[in-house]
Design an enzyme around this catalytic site. Structure first.
Site, mmCIF file in Angstrom:
data_model
loop_
_atom_site.group_PDB
_atom_site.id
_atom_site.type_symbol
_atom_site.label_atom_id
_atom_site.label_comp_id
_atom_site.label_asym_id
_atom_site.label_seq_id
_atom_site.Cartn_x
_atom_site.Cartn_y
_atom_site.Cartn_z
ATOM 1 C CG HIS A 267 -0.240 -0.012 2.541
ATOM 2 N ND1 HIS A 267 0.388 1.092 3.074
ATOM 3 C CD2 HIS A 267 -0.086 -1.013 3.453
ATOM 4 C CE1 HIS A 267 0.891 0.780 4.246
ATOM 5 N NE2 HIS A 267 0.628 -0.494 4.508
ATOM 6 C CB CYS B 139 2.009 -3.461 5.159
ATOM 7 S SG CYS B 139 0.428 -3.983 5.858
#
Length: 421
Positions: free
Chosen positions: A328, A346
């Site tokens: 992201h 992440c």
């Protein structure tokens, strides 16, 4: 020089040609050759254990059996097919005296049976029979939901089959698995794997071919699975496979390289999981794409107000695991991207790079992480880690092999569990 042998040879050849010529003529006219005769009606030659009269129905619980009435005669072939095109497997005795079905019949179906025979002289016979099956004595149905939804996917997308009831017995699993059909153009080698008593995954040996077409359907409707369990209807699906997109992240080098059909098309500076929150190594399949996701530390047990606490609005989120690993946009960590790993697991990158990747990948594309200090991606239960199982072990997960299906429970590990708004 003596020419007698040569003369005899010529005469013998002439006689042989004459005999062969006569044989050819006889075959052409069907005279004297029982194998060339039109098959006779073998109705009196065989016995059949299913009712064929109008209004009569066979019990789908019982196997079919066809026998010959005379020891000098034999059955040579039997085919049994229903109106939907499904064949019934069977076994013919070595002496041709008996044939019996080895796969279950469908309930509420109409079957055509073609029996080929030969008598003691070798003359061929044939009989075509039709019969119908009735309703199953038990009404309990096993319904299957095939996934994903029809559409276009990447080369890593597994096929899933979710059962609404548990199937534990291996023989019953084999009935279910045989009925699940996956056909691809071009054709590939593939197999089902029983992830649990209620879930199967199908994947090819290698990634799907680029631009392949994959059709999936179930033939289980009306088929007996167990004493009180019958197959139910299932909606078929069709997938088309796009380009081979692979996003390979080297966590130690803090860099993602994106490939299309084997050619590098972009290199992106990234940050991955910091110590204690390392990103999982291995191959992951993109499960979802969300323009906006709210990520909060409280969803994974991080107390609000502590040093690890976070509550972030995240854009261009590409989901890899159920436990919360995403690729992201992370504008707050741009200074560390390409240099250090500072995330909670992440893969973070600049907003511009995240938007580009978001618009480049589709569901089923591959995200691979190497050189991370994290654990290996779970094969099942935390997304699609199917490609982390080598092909030999994958084969043991099928009920159609001699090996016992791998009944390992899906993984329960969690790192991040963001809430999507």
């Amino acid at each position: 020089m003596n020419h007698t042998p040569r003369t005899r040879t010529v005469v013998s050849c002439t006689l042989l040609l004459t005999v062969l010529g006569a044989g050819v003529t006889a075959c052409g006219s069907d005279g004297g050759n029982p194998l060339a005769a039109k098959p006779y009606d073998a109705a009196d030659l065989i016995s059949f254990n299913a009712p064929t009269g109008a209004g009569k129905q066979a019990d789908p619980d019982k196997p079919l059996e066809i026998t010959v009435n005379d020891g000098d005669d034999r059955i040579t072939d039997v085919t049994v097919q229903d109106a939907a095109g499904r064949y019934v497997a069977g076994e013919l005795a070595a002496d041709g005296s008996r044939w019996h079905s080895t796969s279950p019949l469908a309930a509420n179906a109409r079957y055509t049976v073609t029996v080929s025979t030969e008598d003691g002289d070798g003359a061929p016979g044939r009989k075509v029979l039709t019969f119908e099956t009735g309703k199953p004595t038990a009404q309990k149905r096993l319904n299957i939901t095939l996934g994903p939804n029809s559409g276009q996917y990447g080369v890593g997308q597994p096929i899933t089959a979710e059962l609404d009831q548990a199937v534990k017995d291996k023989a019953q699993r084999a009935v279910v698995e045989r009925a699940l059909r996956v056909d691809s153009t071009p054709a590939v080698q593939g197999s089902w794997y029983w992830v649990s008593d209620k879930e199967l995954h199908y994947r090819p040996k290698e990634y799907w071919p680029v631009h392949a077409t994959v059709s999936v359907h179930s033939n289980l409707d009306g088929i007996k699975i167990g004493d009180r369990l019958w197959g139910g209807a299932s909606k078929p699906l069709k997938l088309t496979i796009g380009d081979r997109i692979e996003a390979v992240t080297d966590a130690a080098a803090h860099r993602m390289t994106v490939y299309r059909n084997g050619q590098a098309i972009n290199q992106i500076p990234v940050t991955t999981g910091r110590p204690g929150w390392e990103t999982r190594n291995g191959v992951k399949v993109i499960m979802d794409k969300q323009y906006f996701v709210r990520m909060r530390g409280t969803t994974v047990g991080i107390a609000e107000g502590t040093s690890d606490s976070y509550d972030l609005s995240v854009y261009y989120a590409i989901r890899e695991t159920w436990s919360g690993e995403y690729v992201h946009a992370a504008p707050w960590s741009v200074g560390s991207q390409g240099y250090a790993n500072v995330s909670h697991g992440c893969i973070g990158m600049s907003t511009a790079n995240a938007e580009w990747l978001f618009n480049t990948v589709r569901l089923g594309d591959i995200v691979k992480v190497v050189n991370s200090g994290g654990r290996q991606m779970e094969p099942f239960g935390n997304g699609f880690g199917d490609w982390n199982v080598d092909w030999k072990k994958w084969g043991t997960g099928s009920a159609l092999t001699k090996a016992t299906p791998d009944g390992q429970a899906p993984g329960q590990a969690v790192y991040l569990q963001p809430t999507a708004l």
